[in-house]
Design a protein around this motif. Structure first.
Motif, mmCIF file in Angstrom:
data_model
loop_
_atom_site.group_PDB
_atom_site.id
_atom_site.type_symbol
_atom_site.label_atom_id
_atom_site.label_comp_id
_atom_site.label_asym_id
_atom_site.label_seq_id
_atom_site.Cartn_x
_atom_site.Cartn_y
_atom_site.Cartn_z
ATOM 1 N N GLY A 1 0.762 -1.229 -0.034
ATOM 2 C CA GLY A 1 0.033 0.156 0.145
ATOM 3 C C GLY A 1 0.891 1.225 0.121
ATOM 4 N N TYR B 1 -6.458 3.368 3.895
ATOM 5 C CA TYR B 1 -6.695 2.348 2.853
ATOM 6 C C TYR B 1 -6.972 0.837 3.688
ATOM 7 N N GLY C 1 -3.367 -1.500 -4.419
ATOM 8 C CA GLY C 1 -2.759 -0.549 -3.758
ATOM 9 C C GLY C 1 -2.533 0.672 -4.385
#
Length: 181
Positions: free
Chosen positions: A38, A90, A109
């Protein structure tokens, strides 16, 4: 059985279901993989080269809350707030890990975090606009289009550096194409 592709050769479904290269079955390993993929340490090298303005707001990687995770999507972005100091999030789903292969994480991601939804929405929040337009109006076609653009940027940056991560990118492209039909 197996999956045959032009550049992948054959992937045995037995390997797919049991090899940790493809599937992680442990909460902490999954969060570590999501956090690494990410944030993409290398992406911060590329961001100033690709964009003249970067968002001031940070983001973090967290699991989707357990009560909301079953039946939910693999991951999504939750906007933060510059005004309150809340980072963007996220969120990644940690249920049904045997159905969430690691090869999806690079494309996911960049789509959800940087240079994807976090980058675009955090910059929108910094614009000199009416608060409703700055914080509450997200046009799906634009937001998702930006996410797709981010996946293509990742390709140009060399993030799909093995056949599996490239397969993950193509899997998402195929999934979206099927949804459009």
């Amino acid at each position: 059985g197996g999956l045959t592709g032009i550049f992948l050769g054959t992937i045995s479904t037995d390997i797919y279901l049991h090899d940790t290269m493809f599937v992680v079955g442990h909460f902490h390993l999954t969060m570590a993989a999501a956090a690494f993929l990410g944030t993409f340490g290398a992406i911060y090298y590329w961001m100033p080269k690709l964009f003249g303005t970067l968002p001031r707001q940070p983001y973090t990687v967290q699991p989707i809350p357990a009560a909301q995770a079953p039946g939910n999507t693999t991951a999504y972005y939750e906007p933060g707030s510059l005004e309150t100091g809340q980072a963007g999030i996220y969120r990644i789903n940690l249920t049904e890990l045997d159905q969430r292969p690691l090869w999806e994480l690079p494309a996911l991601g960049v789509h959800e975090a940087v240079p994807g939804h976090h980058h675009q929405i955090a910059l929108q929040q910094e614009l000199d606009l009416h608060p409703l337009r700055r914080n509450g109006t997200f046009f799906t076609a634009f937001v998702e289009g930006w996410g797709l653009y981010s996946e293509k940027l990742a390709e140009e940056m060399g993030f799909y550096d093995d056949p599996y991560s490239k397969f993950g990118q193509l899997t998402y492209e195929m999934w979206r194409a099927c949804r459009l039909v």
